[in-house]
Design a protein around this motif. Sequence first.
Motif, PDB file in Angstrom:
ATOM      1  N   ARG A 247      12.728 -18.538  47.867  1.00  0.00           N
ATOM      2  CA  ARG A 247      12.233 -17.203  48.180  1.00  0.00           C
ATOM      3  C   ARG A 247      11.977 -16.363  46.925  1.00  0.00           C
ATOM      4  N   LEU A 248      12.711 -16.645  45.845  1.00  0.00           N
ATOM      5  CA  LEU A 248      12.469 -15.888  44.606  1.00  0.00           C
ATOM      6  C   LEU A 248      11.259 -16.431  43.845  1.00  0.00           C
ATOM      7  N   MET A 249      10.875 -17.669  44.105  1.00  0.00           N
ATOM      8  CA  MET A 249       9.720 -18.273  43.418  1.00  0.00           C
ATOM      9  C   MET A 249       8.506 -17.346  43.364  1.00  0.00           C
ATOM     10  N   PRO A 250       8.026 -16.825  44.500  1.00  0.00           N
ATOM     11  CA  PRO A 250       6.799 -16.032  44.442  1.00  0.00           C
ATOM     12  C   PRO A 250       6.959 -14.725  43.681  1.00  0.00           C
ATOM     13  N   TRP A 251       8.153 -14.149  43.677  1.00  0.00           N
ATOM     14  CA  TRP A 251       8.399 -12.930  42.894  1.00  0.00           C
ATOM     15  C   TRP A 251       8.214 -13.229  41.401  1.00  0.00           C
ATOM     16  N   LEU A 252       8.824 -14.311  40.941  1.00  0.00           N
ATOM     17  CA  LEU A 252       8.720 -14.677  39.521  1.00  0.00           C
ATOM     18  C   LEU A 252       7.279 -15.004  39.149  1.00  0.00           C
ATOM     19  N   LEU A 253       6.595 -15.724  40.022  1.00  0.00           N
ATOM     20  CA  LEU A 253       5.206 -16.092  39.759  1.00  0.00           C
ATOM     21  C   LEU A 253       4.311 -14.868  39.699  1.00  0.00           C
ATOM     22  N   ALA A 256       4.538 -12.883  36.592  1.00  0.00           N
ATOM     23  CA  ALA A 256       3.974 -13.584  35.437  1.00  0.00           C
ATOM     24  C   ALA A 256       2.461 -13.739  35.522  1.00  0.00           C
ATOM     25  N   GLY A 257       1.849 -13.153  36.544  1.00  0.00           N
ATOM     26  CA  GLY A 257       0.397 -13.196  36.656  1.00  0.00           C
ATOM     27  C   GLY A 257      -0.147 -14.409  37.385  1.00  0.00           C
ATOM     28  N   TYR A 258       0.726 -15.221  37.980  1.00  0.00           N
ATOM     29  CA  TYR A 258       0.289 -16.344  38.796  1.00  0.00           C
ATOM     30  C   TYR A 258       0.120 -15.868  40.240  1.00  0.00           C
ATOM     31  N   ASN A 259      -0.752 -16.526  40.972  1.00  0.00           N
ATOM     32  CA  ASN A 259      -0.878 -16.251  42.393  1.00  0.00           C
ATOM     33  C   ASN A 259       0.354 -16.814  43.086  1.00  0.00           C
ATOM     34  N   PRO A 260       1.145 -15.986  43.776  1.00  0.00           N
ATOM     35  CA  PRO A 260       2.361 -16.519  44.418  1.00  0.00           C
ATOM     36  C   PRO A 260       2.065 -17.586  45.459  1.00  0.00           C
ATOM     37  N   GLU A 261       0.840 -17.631  45.955  1.00  0.00           N
ATOM     38  CA  GLU A 261       0.435 -18.665  46.899  1.00  0.00           C
ATOM     39  C   GLU A 261       0.572 -20.051  46.274  1.00  0.00           C
ATOM     40  N   GLY A 300       6.866  -8.307  51.085  1.00  0.00           N
ATOM     41  CA  GLY A 300       7.857  -7.539  50.326  1.00  0.00           C
ATOM     42  C   GLY A 300       7.464  -7.372  48.876  1.00  0.00           C
ATOM     43  N   ILE A 301       6.891  -8.400  48.285  1.00  0.00           N
ATOM     44  CA  ILE A 301       6.419  -8.325  46.903  1.00  0.00           C
ATOM     45  C   ILE A 301       5.344  -7.265  46.767  1.00  0.00           C
ATOM     46  N   ALA A 302       4.378  -7.290  47.679  1.00  0.00           N
ATOM     47  CA  ALA A 302       3.280  -6.327  47.625  1.00  0.00           C
ATOM     48  C   ALA A 302       3.766  -4.904  47.868  1.00  0.00           C
ATOM     49  N   ALA A 303       4.765  -4.745  48.725  1.00  0.00           N
ATOM     50  CA  ALA A 303       5.231  -3.413  49.093  1.00  0.00           C
ATOM     51  C   ALA A 303       5.890  -2.664  47.946  1.00  0.00           C
ATOM     52  N   VAL A 304       6.483  -3.383  47.009  1.00  0.00           N
ATOM     53  CA  VAL A 304       7.212  -2.714  45.918  1.00  0.00           C
ATOM     54  C   VAL A 304       6.518  -2.896  44.566  1.00  0.00           C
ATOM     55  N   LYS A 310       4.005  -5.256  38.676  1.00  0.00           N
ATOM     56  CA  LYS A 310       5.292  -5.958  38.719  1.00  0.00           C
ATOM     57  C   LYS A 310       6.090  -5.540  39.947  1.00  0.00           C
ATOM     58  N   SER A 311       6.875  -6.468  40.468  1.00  0.00           N
ATOM     59  CA  SER A 311       7.748  -6.211  41.615  1.00  0.00           C
ATOM     60  C   SER A 311       9.188  -6.487  41.198  1.00  0.00           C
ATOM     61  N   ASP A 312      10.045  -5.482  41.329  1.00  0.00           N
ATOM     62  CA  ASP A 312      11.410  -5.544  40.827  1.00  0.00           C
ATOM     63  C   ASP A 312      12.309  -6.302  41.803  1.00  0.00           C
ATOM     64  N   TRP A 313      12.429  -7.605  41.577  1.00  0.00           N
ATOM     65  CA  TRP A 313      13.264  -8.421  42.460  1.00  0.00           C
ATOM     66  C   TRP A 313      14.755  -8.119  42.287  1.00  0.00           C
ATOM     67  N   SER A 314      15.146  -7.585  41.124  1.00  0.00           N
ATOM     68  CA  SER A 314      16.565  -7.281  40.915  1.00  0.00           C
ATOM     69  C   SER A 314      17.046  -6.190  41.875  1.00  0.00           C
ATOM     70  N   GLN A 315      16.127  -5.351  42.343  1.00  0.00           N
ATOM     71  CA  GLN A 315      16.475  -4.275  43.264  1.00  0.00           C
ATOM     72  C   GLN A 315      16.047  -4.550  44.705  1.00  0.00           C
ATOM     73  N   HIS A 316      14.991  -5.308  44.893  1.00  0.00           N
ATOM     74  CA  HIS A 316      14.397  -5.421  46.225  1.00  0.00           C
ATOM     75  C   HIS A 316      14.481  -6.803  46.857  1.00  0.00           C
ATOM     76  N   PHE A 317      14.923  -7.803  46.109  1.00  0.00           N
ATOM     77  CA  PHE A 317      15.057  -9.147  46.677  1.00  0.00           C
ATOM     78  C   PHE A 317      16.366  -9.229  47.449  1.00  0.00           C
ATOM     79  N   GLU A 318      16.310  -9.697  48.679  1.00  0.00           N
ATOM     80  CA  GLU A 318      17.495  -9.774  49.534  1.00  0.00           C
ATOM     81  C   GLU A 318      18.260 -11.061  49.274  1.00  0.00           C
TER      82      GLU A 318
END
Length: 331
Positions: A247-253, A256-261, A300-304, A310-318
């Motif tokens: 689940r964290l994979m797409p956030w990191l991608l 970094a400018g990669y398509n999370p798809e 969730g990535i798009a929402a934050v 950038k999407s802050d997974w440290s605050q918004h990743f469950e």
Amino acid sequence: MRLGAFIALVGALSASALSAQAPDEIELAEEIAAIERFQTIDQKLQDIGWRLVTANAAYCADAVPAIGLQLQDAAGYRSPETARAALGIDGDFAVQTAARGSPAAMTGAFRRNREITRIAGSNPNAWSAEARLDWRRLVRAHDSIRQHLVSNPDITFEFADGSAVDIRPVTACASRFELTGDGDTALADGERVVIGTRFGGLAYPKDQLAGAIAHELAHNLLQHKAWLDRHGRSRRNVRATEREADRLMPWLLANAGYNPEAAVRFFERFRPSSGAVLFLRGSHEKWSKRAEHVRGEFAGIAAVRDSAGKSDWSQHFERETASIRGVNSSD
């Protein structure tokens, strides 16, 4: 950690170079080609890894100063004499890779196999080492670079031609990336992401390979090894960490400018089994379910996402593991 550093060096040479024959008794051209092939794969790994750890550094609690440089030490080969001849160096230390876009690469000074004579004023060639197959000195060199950068604004490298270059680091997540000369797996050990040269994903498009690397990096960033040490390696616990890493994979991608798809496409193409090398059989869910977990994070990535993309997974990743307590020895 240290065994992998040794394997990475030895794996660069083909079987003939590992025979400990003198350089004039082997085809050096063949050995040079073997090293080049290994370094080309390693360059791909380092480039992707660097992009992931620097783009997500703002969200890593253990971020460190880094320059994106990998070294090699002839003492780590079975035949250091052969290694020096193949690399074209007189001493033992040389450049392995400089990650694309890193401070080391941006200087233009760290071309592959360029001989290094001093690191921050110290001559690593003078450090004690066994006659061959000694990986510890290379570990010491990388550790000394990291320790120097923690307390200094830059670091100086000197080369065999008498020139020198100063490098200022940037901030990166603390995880390292290592290519091993054997094996077909990808794994994380808490400090490193380790990829075998026969790992199938290495032949995939870079964004899909980045997905596989992001999964292993996620294990390190979420400190899964330490969590499992505390709570036990039951199938339930291991599956929880695997789902979190997926689940964290797409956030990191995405950061970094990669398509999370690309993470979904990796699962669709690679279709990994539900087994696990380090843990328990059945510790991973079916690949289709894993791809579904990845897709579930897109909204969730798009929402934050902020103005910088950038999407802050440290605050918004469950965190799924946050709700699990106690040591479990069974399912």
